[in-house]
Design a protein around this motif. Structure first.
Motif, short mmCIF file in Angstrom:
data_model
loop_
_atom_site.label_atom_id
_atom_site.label_comp_id
_atom_site.label_asym_id
_atom_site.label_seq_id
_atom_site.Cartn_x
_atom_site.Cartn_y
_atom_site.Cartn_z
N LEU A 61 0.71 -1.08 -0.02
CA LEU A 61 -0.06 0.09 0.04
C LEU A 61 0.79 1.21 -0.13
O LEU A 61 0.52 2.24 -0.72
CB LEU A 61 -0.90 0.08 1.18
CG LEU A 61 -1.95 -1.02 1.21
CD1 LEU A 61 -2.93 -1.28 2.48
CD2 LEU A 61 -2.97 -0.68 -0.17
N HIS A 62 2.09 1.44 0.54
CA HIS A 62 2.64 2.51 0.65
C HIS A 62 3.61 2.67 -0.40
O HIS A 62 3.62 3.82 -0.94
CB HIS A 62 3.77 2.23 2.12
CG HIS A 62 4.77 3.28 2.11
ND1 HIS A 62 4.36 4.43 2.95
CD2 HIS A 62 6.17 3.30 1.72
CE1 HIS A 62 5.54 5.27 2.52
NE2 HIS A 62 6.62 4.62 2.16
N LEU A 63 4.04 1.67 -1.05
CA LEU A 63 4.83 1.62 -2.56
C LEU A 63 3.80 2.22 -3.52
O LEU A 63 4.11 2.91 -4.32
CB LEU A 63 5.55 0.37 -2.72
CG LEU A 63 6.74 0.07 -1.60
CD1 LEU A 63 7.24 -0.90 -1.81
CD2 LEU A 63 7.84 1.47 -1.77
N LYS A 64 2.63 1.56 -3.47
CA LYS A 64 1.58 1.97 -4.51
C LYS A 64 1.34 3.29 -4.43
O LYS A 64 1.31 3.92 -5.66
CB LYS A 64 0.39 0.94 -4.42
CG LYS A 64 -0.62 1.05 -5.34
CD LYS A 64 -1.86 0.35 -5.14
CE LYS A 64 -2.67 0.47 -6.23
NZ LYS A 64 -3.97 -0.43 -6.14
N LYS A 65 1.19 3.94 -3.31
CA LYS A 65 0.56 5.12 -3.15
C LYS A 65 2.08 6.04 -3.58
O LYS A 65 1.61 7.03 -4.31
CB LYS A 65 0.55 5.49 -1.68
CG LYS A 65 0.12 6.95 -1.52
CD LYS A 65 -0.09 7.14 0.09
CE LYS A 65 -0.32 8.72 0.56
NZ LYS A 65 -0.50 8.78 1.75
N LEU A 66 2.92 5.90 -3.25
CA LEU A 66 4.39 6.55 -3.64
C LEU A 66 4.51 6.60 -5.28
O LEU A 66 4.43 7.79 -5.83
CB LEU A 66 5.56 5.96 -3.43
CG LEU A 66 5.79 6.33 -1.68
CD1 LEU A 66 7.11 5.59 -1.26
CD2 LEU A 66 6.14 7.81 -1.63
N VAL A 67 4.25 5.43 -5.82
CA VAL A 67 4.47 5.26 -7.36
C VAL A 67 3.24 6.07 -8.25
O VAL A 67 3.42 6.81 -8.92
CB VAL A 67 4.55 3.74 -7.80
CG1 VAL A 67 4.38 3.82 -9.24
CG2 VAL A 67 5.90 3.18 -7.36
N LYS A 68 1.98 5.80 -7.63
CA LYS A 68 0.79 6.50 -8.16
C LYS A 68 0.91 7.93 -7.96
O LYS A 68 0.76 8.58 -9.00
CB LYS A 68 -0.18 6.18 -7.43
CG LYS A 68 -1.70 6.43 -8.09
CD LYS A 68 -2.76 5.80 -7.45
CE LYS A 68 -4.15 6.16 -8.17
NZ LYS A 68 -5.34 5.43 -7.65
N GLU A 69 1.37 8.49 -6.93
CA GLU A 69 1.36 9.99 -6.80
C GLU A 69 2.55 10.66 -7.84
O GLU A 69 2.32 11.59 -8.06
CB GLU A 69 1.92 10.48 -5.40
CG GLU A 69 0.64 10.07 -4.22
CD GLU A 69 0.79 10.37 -2.97
OE1 GLU A 69 2.19 10.65 -2.54
OE2 GLU A 69 -0.17 10.34 -1.93
N SER A 70 3.69 9.67 -7.92
CA SER A 70 4.57 10.33 -8.85
C SER A 70 4.20 10.33 -10.35
O SER A 70 5.01 11.06 -11.21
CB SER A 70 5.97 9.23 -8.69
OG SER A 70 5.80 8.10 -9.36
N GLN A 71 3.14 9.62 -10.52
CA GLN A 71 2.77 9.36 -11.93
C GLN A 71 1.71 10.61 -12.27
O GLN A 71 1.29 10.67 -13.66
CB GLN A 71 2.39 8.41 -12.34
CG GLN A 71 3.25 7.20 -12.32
CD GLN A 71 3.06 5.73 -12.42
OE1 GLN A 71 1.63 5.49 -12.50
NE2 GLN A 71 3.84 4.75 -12.70
#
Length: 72
Positions: A61-71
């Protein structure tokens, strides 16, 4: 990112590992480590303030949020 259905714990752990590698490629995290145990993996992200490692669910969940926000 498309929705992913996890059929077992290993699927979740492997997808979390892919997200960690993607986050590193994007420069969102400097590194991460995975502790492999017979029943579960632990994901440690050194740049995070938490002293404990993440469970696969928390890390996903943490990594998914980071990656999604960066896109965005």
């Amino acid at each position: 990112m498309s929705e992913i259905n996890f059929h077992n714990q290993v699927d979740l752990e492997e997808e979390t590992e892919k997200l960690g590698k993607r986050a590193m490629e994007l420069g969102l995290i400097p590194s991460f480590a995975i502790r492999y145990y017979p029943d579960v993996w632990q994901f440690c992200i050194p740049a995070e303030k938490a002293s404990d490692c993440f469970t696969p669910e928390e890390a996903y969940l943490h990594l998914k949020k980071l990656v999604k926000e960066s896109q965005v």
